[in-house]
Design a protein around this motif. Structure first.
Motif, PDB file in Angstrom:
ATOM      1  N   THR A  92       0.858  -1.188   0.000  1.00 37.59           N
ATOM      2  CA  THR A  92       0.000   0.000   0.000  1.00 37.59           C
ATOM      3  C   THR A  92       0.889   1.231   0.000  1.00 37.59           C
ATOM      4  O   THR A  92       1.770   1.359   0.843  1.00 37.59           O
ATOM      5  CB  THR A  92      -0.957   0.027   1.217  1.00 37.59           C
ATOM      6  OG1 THR A  92      -0.207   0.078   2.422  1.00 37.59           O
ATOM      7  CG2 THR A  92      -1.841  -1.201   1.233  1.00 37.59           C
ATOM      8  N   LEU A  93       0.645   2.129  -0.954  1.00 36.69           N
ATOM      9  CA  LEU A  93       1.518   3.275  -1.190  1.00 36.69           C
ATOM     10  C   LEU A  93       0.701   4.531  -1.452  1.00 36.69           C
ATOM     11  O   LEU A  93      -0.490   4.462  -1.787  1.00 36.69           O
ATOM     12  CB  LEU A  93       2.415   3.013  -2.404  1.00 36.69           C
ATOM     13  CG  LEU A  93       3.372   1.826  -2.340  1.00 36.69           C
ATOM     14  CD1 LEU A  93       3.836   1.460  -3.737  1.00 36.69           C
ATOM     15  CD2 LEU A  93       4.556   2.176  -1.467  1.00 36.69           C
ATOM     16  N   ARG A  94       1.366   5.671  -1.346  1.00 40.12           N
ATOM     17  CA  ARG A  94       0.764   6.932  -1.769  1.00 40.12           C
ATOM     18  C   ARG A  94       0.898   7.103  -3.282  1.00 40.12           C
ATOM     19  O   ARG A  94       1.771   6.504  -3.912  1.00 40.12           O
ATOM     20  CB  ARG A  94       1.445   8.115  -1.090  1.00 40.12           C
ATOM     21  CG  ARG A  94       1.167   8.236   0.388  1.00 40.12           C
ATOM     22  CD  ARG A  94       1.878   9.436   0.982  1.00 40.12           C
ATOM     23  NE  ARG A  94       3.323   9.319   0.897  1.00 40.12           N
ATOM     24  CZ  ARG A  94       4.170  10.324   1.072  1.00 40.12           C
ATOM     25  NH1 ARG A  94       3.716  11.537   1.313  1.00 40.12           N
ATOM     26  NH2 ARG A  94       5.470  10.122   1.008  1.00 40.12           N
ATOM     27  N   GLU A  95       0.049   7.943  -3.835  1.00 41.79           N
ATOM     28  CA  GLU A  95       0.154   8.299  -5.250  1.00 41.79           C
ATOM     29  C   GLU A  95       1.199   9.405  -5.424  1.00 41.79           C
ATOM     30  O   GLU A  95       1.287  10.313  -4.599  1.00 41.79           O
ATOM     31  CB  GLU A  95      -1.192   8.800  -5.783  1.00 41.79           C
ATOM     32  CG  GLU A  95      -2.330   7.811  -5.666  1.00 41.79           C
ATOM     33  CD  GLU A  95      -3.656   8.409  -6.108  1.00 41.79           C
ATOM     34  OE1 GLU A  95      -3.687   9.038  -7.192  1.00 41.79           O
ATOM     35  OE2 GLU A  95      -4.649   8.268  -5.386  1.00 41.79           O
ATOM     36  N   GLY A 278       1.257  12.279   5.645  1.00 44.64           N
ATOM     37  CA  GLY A 278       2.153  11.582   4.735  1.00 44.64           C
ATOM     38  C   GLY A 278       1.951  10.089   4.602  1.00 44.64           C
ATOM     39  O   GLY A 278       2.915   9.345   4.420  1.00 44.64           O
ATOM     40  N   CYS A 279       0.714   9.613   4.679  1.00 44.75           N
ATOM     41  CA  CYS A 279       0.428   8.171   4.559  1.00 44.75           C
ATOM     42  C   CYS A 279      -0.655   7.948   3.509  1.00 44.75           C
ATOM     43  O   CYS A 279      -1.463   8.830   3.218  1.00 44.75           O
ATOM     44  CB  CYS A 279      -0.068   7.603   5.883  1.00 44.75           C
ATOM     45  SG  CYS A 279       1.032   7.853   7.286  1.00 44.75           S
ATOM     46  N   ASN A 280      -0.687   6.730   2.958  1.00 47.44           N
ATOM     47  CA  ASN A 280      -1.758   6.383   2.028  1.00 47.44           C
ATOM     48  C   ASN A 280      -3.096   6.297   2.773  1.00 47.44           C
ATOM     49  O   ASN A 280      -3.148   6.412   4.000  1.00 47.44           O
ATOM     50  CB  ASN A 280      -1.452   5.070   1.305  1.00 47.44           C
ATOM     51  CG  ASN A 280      -1.583   3.884   2.229  1.00 47.44           C
ATOM     52  OD1 ASN A 280      -0.809   3.731   3.169  1.00 47.44           O
ATOM     53  ND2 ASN A 280      -2.571   3.044   1.987  1.00 47.44           N
ATOM     54  N   ALA A 299       5.302   5.442   5.213  1.00 42.91           N
ATOM     55  CA  ALA A 299       4.998   6.812   5.622  1.00 42.91           C
ATOM     56  C   ALA A 299       6.099   7.723   5.107  1.00 42.91           C
ATOM     57  O   ALA A 299       7.255   7.331   5.029  1.00 42.91           O
ATOM     58  CB  ALA A 299       4.897   6.900   7.143  1.00 42.91           C
ATOM     59  N   GLY A 300       5.748   8.944   4.773  1.00 44.71           N
ATOM     60  CA  GLY A 300       6.671   9.839   4.096  1.00 44.71           C
ATOM     61  C   GLY A 300       7.863  10.280   4.917  1.00 44.71           C
ATOM     62  O   GLY A 300       7.820  10.361   6.145  1.00 44.71           O
ATOM     63  N   PHE A 301       8.965  10.565   4.210  1.00 44.73           N
ATOM     64  CA  PHE A 301      10.209  11.061   4.789  1.00 44.73           C
ATOM     65  C   PHE A 301      10.755  10.073   5.832  1.00 44.73           C
ATOM     66  O   PHE A 301      10.455   8.885   5.803  1.00 44.73           O
ATOM     67  CB  PHE A 301      10.029  12.459   5.378  1.00 44.73           C
ATOM     68  CG  PHE A 301       9.702  13.517   4.364  1.00 44.73           C
ATOM     69  CD1 PHE A 301      10.285  13.494   3.102  1.00 44.73           C
ATOM     70  CD2 PHE A 301       8.813  14.540   4.653  1.00 44.73           C
ATOM     71  CE1 PHE A 301       9.998  14.469   2.163  1.00 44.73           C
ATOM     72  CE2 PHE A 301       8.513  15.521   3.714  1.00 44.73           C
ATOM     73  CZ  PHE A 301       9.113  15.487   2.474  1.00 44.73           C
ATOM     74  N   GLY A 302      11.600  10.581   6.770  1.00 42.92           N
ATOM     75  CA  GLY A 302      12.201   9.711   7.770  1.00 42.92           C
ATOM     76  C   GLY A 302      11.233   9.370   8.888  1.00 42.92           C
ATOM     77  O   GLY A 302      10.122   9.910   8.978  1.00 42.92           O
ATOM     78  N   ALA A 303      11.679   8.479   9.774  1.00 43.15           N
ATOM     79  CA  ALA A 303      10.803   8.013  10.843  1.00 43.15           C
ATOM     80  C   ALA A 303      10.413   9.124  11.811  1.00 43.15           C
ATOM     81  O   ALA A 303       9.375   9.043  12.469  1.00 43.15           O
ATOM     82  CB  ALA A 303      11.480   6.873  11.600  1.00 43.15           C
TER      83      ALA A 303
END
Length: 556
Positions: A92-95, A278-280, A299-303
């Motif tokens: 599962t990913l973002r567009e 920053g998540c789908n 989730a986007g960028f670093g943790a």
């Protein structure tokens, strides 16, 4: 090695209806967008509600850098690796946003032999979700300006309008504009501006909504301005909710595609990882959890940004309990955090690697604070030496974490089998004790302080005078009992992008607070966060083209 677009074009794709059937999605729950992409009706989630959830695995990373980490590539490769060892997995990913695609990235659907396909479609328009968000957002902006022009019955203060317009493109010239110029019939003159579509609160709402009713309720609560008495004016006050929902009715449905190895993938939604979570989408994640054994999300960028927001915002709202986390790191990026730059990253330097390990170490510590077991995925580059890889594995072992080599870019699912086996071992032998970091009902300043000190390693938080005034307004309006969404540079734990590694002895300065009442969180803006990026000196768009026979070049 072949380019990403060449590899994607040579892939043998299954008809998406066949992929859906393999998951147990019914024909009447599938809306085809050609042969290789489709939308899935939320009614499938209702039908499958009785099923137990699959294992949920978050893929996150160290702080991003020009040296590259490969988080999306690892996500895709891990899902394919899980299928290779007999587990039914879904990615599962973002567009991707058009702005970064034409700006710097040139594409964001994975890389090498670990991609979601059809990559050209996913990177360019896809199923029109971003256009729907753009249209709904700008419809509300038009209704707002029309209300001012038609007499302003709500007594909106033109100086306190917070709803800007959006465009899914990097265009710095639109950051600050003036609308209403011309004659009396051309609207009220006021200063305004554009953000990129992924920064729209509507995008965040689309990815947090659990269904159409929840979507409409959230849209209605969005604050667009304040009246002359200081009260919030919402989209509901402007009677805009129904029309926006019409534009978003199809965008709400998760998009189903596949990887190069025909592993199912839901690619849906794309909120900014700074100004939003920053998540789908929640709907895509929940649907995947009912259709598989393992769901691999990111989730986007670093943790420090992505994982924290995934845990504290998405999981809190959706009732999700992640079973494991994968922290993606590269030798090159760690050496950059250790002081090397440019061409020096290609030469062996175990000293720089050991210094830069502090960045990964802090991320490992942070994930443990949420009670989620973690493994490190070392995304291998050709320049990595055996001595460097061995050192990194020893350093991780010294922090009670295992580092697994990952070669999915060059080898696809085969290169992710080792990581897949480790993830399964974690999920089967270690019980997740997941819990959010803070009490959502705590005071706003306290919640911000917890994230800053516990996750960033800051000594504390300083609020500007403007931010303190905004905090008072948010508390007065009763909008402070929400999770916090920290808008901070992705490149550093601090709010100074130049401070790499694991900096100490700093404070986080909050210069602005925004209540995203529809999304359900309060945005704390630190540093110089840009919600409308600009293009670089040589944009990725300059190298893109399409031939007379339809062959695309330059996309990644």
């Amino acid at each position: 090695m072949k380019t990403d677009v060449r590899i994607a074009r040579e892939a043998r794709l299954l008809p998406i209806a066949e992929v859906a059937a393999g998951l147990g999605i019914r024909e009447d729950e599938l809306e085809l967008y050609g042969r290789h992409k489709a939308k899935v009706s939320p009614k499938a989630l209702t039908r499958l509600a009785h099923r137990p959830d699959a294992k949920l695995v978050l893929v996150t990373a160290i702080n991003p850098s020009p040296a590259g980490e490969g988080k999306t590539t690892t996500n895709v490769g891990l899902s394919m690796g899980l299928n290779r060892i007999g587990k039914k997995a879904i990615a599962t990913l973002r567009e991707p946003s058009l702005g970064p695609c034409f700006g710097v990235k040139g594409g964001a659907a994975g890389g090498g032999y670990a991609q979601v396909v059809p990559m050209e479609d996913i990177n360019l328009h896809f199923t029109g979700d971003f256009h729907a968000v753009t249209s709904a957002h700008n419809l509300l902006a038009a209704l707002l300006d029309n209300h001012l022009h038609q007499g302003n019955a709500l007594r909106i203060d033109p100086k306190r309008i917070v709803w800007r317009r959006v465009l899914d493109m990097n265009d710095r010239a639109l950051r600050n504009i003036v609308v209403g110029l011309g004659g009396r019939g051309d609207g009220a003159v006021r200063q305004a501006g554009f953000d990129i579509t992924v920064a729209s609160e509507i995008m965040a709402i689309l990815c947090l909504a659990t269904g159409l009713a929840d979507l409409k309720a959230r849209l209605s609560r969005m604050v667009v301005a304040h009246d002359t008495a200081g009260n919030a004016v919402t989209a509901g006050d402007l009677e805009a909710t129904g029309a926006m929902a019409l534009l978003l009715k199809d965008a709400l449905k998760p998009n189903l595609v596949q990887t190069l190895e025909n592993t199912p993938a839901f690619v849906h939604g794309g909120p900014f990882a700074n100004i939003a979570h920053g998540c789908n989408s929640v709907l895509a994640t929940k649907l995947a959890l009912k259709l598989s054994d393992y769901v691999v999300t990111e989730a986007g960028f670093g943790a420090d940004l992505g994982a924290e927001k995934f845990f504290d915002i998405k999981c809190r709202f959706a009732g999700l309990k992640p079973d494991a986390a994968v922290i993606v790191a590269t030798v090159r990026a760690l050496k950059l955090n250790g002081g090397l730059h440019g061409e020096d990253l290609a030469r062996e330097d175990t000293g720089a690697l050991e210094r830069g390990f502090a960045n990964l170490e802090r991320h490992l510590e942070n994930i443990s604070k949420f009670g989620v077991p973690a493994v490190v995925a070392v995304n291998r580059f050709p320049t990595d030496t055996e001595a460097e890889l061995a050192l990194l594995q020893r350093l991780c072992a010294g922090r009670n974490a295992e580092a697994v080599l990952c070669e999915v870019f060059a080898k696809g699912g085969e290169g992710g089998v080792g990581l897949a086996r480790k993830v399964v071992e974690l999920c089967e032998t270690r019980q997740s004790a997941f819990a959010p970091l803070y009490d959502v009902n705590a005071r706003l300043a306290e919640k911000i302080g917890i994230v800053a000190t516990e996750i960033y390693g800051a000594d504390g938080v300083e609020f500007t005078a403007e931010a303190r005034k905004q905090m008072g307004d948010i508390e007065r309006l009763g909008l402070d009992r929400m999770p916090v969404c920290m808008a901070k540079t992705q490149y550093s734990f601090s709010d100074d992008a130049s401070r790499l590694g694991a900096p100490t002895g700093f404070k986080i300065t909050v210069r602005e607070l925004r209540a995203a009442a529809g999304a359900g969180f309060t945005v704390a803006v630190t540093g110089d966060i840009m919600t409308m990026p600009g293009l670089p000196k040589v944009p990725a768009a300059n190298r893109m083209d399409i031939s007379d026979d339809g062959e695309i070049t330059g996309l990644s």
